[in-house]
Design a protein around this motif. Sequence first.
Motif, PDB file in Angstrom:
ATOM      1  N   ILE A   1      75.632 -44.930 -67.232  1.00 44.31           N
ATOM      2  CA  ILE A   1      75.708 -46.493 -67.930  1.00 44.31           C
ATOM      3  C   ILE A   1      74.331 -46.645 -68.612  1.00 44.31           C
ATOM      4  O   ILE A   1      73.366 -46.648 -67.628  1.00 44.31           O
ATOM      5  N   ILE A   2      74.231 -46.728 -69.764  1.00 50.95           N
ATOM      6  CA  ILE A   2      72.887 -46.890 -70.226  1.00 50.95           C
ATOM      7  C   ILE A   2      72.661 -48.190 -71.307  1.00 50.95           C
ATOM      8  O   ILE A   2      73.627 -48.644 -71.643  1.00 50.95           O
ATOM      9  N   LYS A   3      71.536 -48.930 -71.231  1.00 50.82           N
ATOM     10  CA  LYS A   3      71.298 -49.960 -71.983  1.00 50.82           C
ATOM     11  C   LYS A   3      72.489 -51.109 -71.868  1.00 50.82           C
ATOM     12  O   LYS A   3      72.833 -51.538 -72.886  1.00 50.82           O
ATOM     13  N   SER A   4      72.791 -51.253 -70.640  1.00 48.83           N
ATOM     14  CA  SER A   4      73.888 -52.314 -70.253  1.00 48.83           C
ATOM     15  C   SER A   4      73.323 -53.722 -70.411  1.00 48.83           C
ATOM     16  O   SER A   4      72.293 -53.776 -69.945  1.00 48.83           O
TER      17      SER A   4
ATOM     18  N   ILE B   1      73.938 -44.521 -62.558  1.00 47.52           N
ATOM     19  CA  ILE B   1      74.483 -43.136 -62.561  1.00 47.52           C
ATOM     20  C   ILE B   1      75.559 -43.012 -61.526  1.00 47.52           C
ATOM     21  O   ILE B   1      75.231 -43.301 -60.427  1.00 47.52           O
ATOM     22  N   ILE B   2      76.929 -42.591 -61.946  1.00 51.50           N
ATOM     23  CA  ILE B   2      77.986 -42.773 -60.931  1.00 51.50           C
ATOM     24  C   ILE B   2      78.453 -41.173 -60.661  1.00 51.50           C
ATOM     25  O   ILE B   2      78.696 -40.661 -61.747  1.00 51.50           O
TER      26      ILE B   2
ATOM     27  N   ALA C   1      76.919 -44.089 -56.304  1.00 49.45           N
ATOM     28  CA  ALA C   1      76.169 -44.847 -57.534  1.00 49.45           C
ATOM     29  C   ALA C   1      74.833 -44.973 -57.235  1.00 49.45           C
ATOM     30  O   ALA C   1      74.329 -45.085 -56.141  1.00 49.45           O
ATOM     31  N   LYS C   2      74.012 -44.737 -58.145  1.00 48.06           N
ATOM     32  CA  LYS C   2      72.608 -45.331 -58.408  1.00 48.06           C
ATOM     33  C   LYS C   2      72.163 -46.158 -59.386  1.00 48.06           C
ATOM     34  O   LYS C   2      72.662 -45.744 -60.508  1.00 48.06           O
ATOM     35  N   SER C   3      71.816 -47.266 -59.102  1.00 44.10           N
ATOM     36  CA  SER C   3      71.609 -48.407 -60.252  1.00 44.10           C
ATOM     37  C   SER C   3      70.256 -48.753 -60.214  1.00 44.10           C
ATOM     38  O   SER C   3      69.527 -49.190 -59.125  1.00 44.10           O
ATOM     39  N   ASP C   4      69.539 -49.236 -61.358  1.00 47.43           N
ATOM     40  CA  ASP C   4      68.289 -49.888 -61.593  1.00 47.43           C
ATOM     41  C   ASP C   4      68.798 -51.293 -62.331  1.00 47.43           C
ATOM     42  O   ASP C   4      69.117 -51.068 -63.490  1.00 47.43           O
ATOM     43  N   ILE C   5      68.639 -52.131 -61.736  1.00 50.12           N
ATOM     44  CA  ILE C   5      69.028 -53.707 -62.163  1.00 50.12           C
ATOM     45  C   ILE C   5      68.014 -54.717 -62.406  1.00 50.12           C
ATOM     46  O   ILE C   5      67.048 -54.715 -61.298  1.00 50.12           O
TER      47      ILE C   5
END
Length: 467
Positions: free
Chosen positions: A254-257, A271-272, A280-284
């Motif tokens: 998931i990009i540019k969300s 990234i899932i 899952a790994k996320s930058d929030i």
Amino acid sequence: MINKIYKRIHSKYWNFFKFFFFLRYLFATFLIAFSLFLLIPKLFDYEKKQEIIKEYLINNYDLEINNYTSKRFNIFPLPNLSIKNVDLKVKDRPISLKAKNLKIFLNLKNIYNYENFNAKKIILSETELDLDIDIMKELMIYFWKLENNLDVNALNINLKQEDRSLFKIKEVSFSNYGYKKYKVKGKIFNKRFRAHLKNDNKDLNFKIFNTGVKADFKFSEKSSLDSISGSSKVRFLNNYLKFDFIFHDNQFEIIKSNFKNKNLSIAFDSIINFSPFFGAKSDINIKEINTKLFNKINLRKFLKNKKIIKKLSIDNTIKYSSKKYRNSLIKSYTSNSSLTYGRLVFLNKIFISGGDISCKGNSLLTEEYPRLNFFCLFNLKDKKKLFKKFSITQVTNSNPIDLNIEGSLNLFNRKINLRKINIDETYIANETDKKYFKEIFETTLFDDGFFGIFRMNKLKEFLLEVI
């Protein structure tokens, strides 16, 4: 006179009446013959035809029949061969199905003659499918490449990973031909959904009924079965989500969300992974947040879902920078956390007025009464600046201090255990002091749950008690 008229009509139309009565008998004869044509096959022994049927299914549908209980010929709604309780496997793919009913709709020429056998379509009904999530792509490829007519009714898919059920999609129905082509219906999380692939398979509309969930996907020109990419707009209740995505090699990016509602606005990349493990790994990046949102979080309810928590494997990096930097208590916040098989590990850094706070810790969330172990360092460079945010004037000096606190929180019972408290090298709390701080913490900060600890009015009350 009447007799003369009758004789005249009888003489003139007699040939017509004879033809009409002939057609009536001819129609009756045809109807009886056609009925016998359809009924007689019910007496046939279709076990003798099984090799022809098996070969047809393998060559045209890539379906191998491993086992079944019975075969039966049906007239209605159209002539078809019904195979009950059949075990199927997709040829050269790790996909196995169990269908209560497999119907093969026959051409009239094949009712008696099975040479050059060719069916109009087949229907799979009440089918069970256990599928590892990392081979979900194989199922998509199979349906996508299938050229012969197929209807699926009441398909239940159990998506698993390493023999653990992740979630189920129930009562799925769809066709790969006709006006219902690629229109999918079913139930997910016990809610009805509908999906429709259209515009030459470039657009996908998805909706979950009675939930407010609606999503529109647009696939890029470069999309293929090996790599699917595009953009999406998702709406659920009063929440809006927009993102670009790439799905390849059992990985969903998931990009540019951007996510937004009245209480929260964030941007994130995720990234899932579906294989070899689900994670899952996320930058929030938090843009805006209403702190009253924390009051709606039911931590106890979440922690009771221990089976779900065990299945989660999540790594998150969360960042926040205040837009009102000078007037805010919290200037910026950074958190790194990892949740694997129910064990949470975290490291937080908070810059506040007059200093900064660093906390690290861990918790086993699957315990009956989970405890959050923590070690926090309060580096207060300007106490007066900090206390000014709480309108506290009792502090007369601005000497910097380093406050170390080590302990644990019982998240259900709202209790704290303070193992160690010290300020620089000048003060180490004894057991009496730790007992006093424990009582003040539990009665002023922790009495309204975990997230109540961070309310400004409670922090002020706590500070007034301990300074």
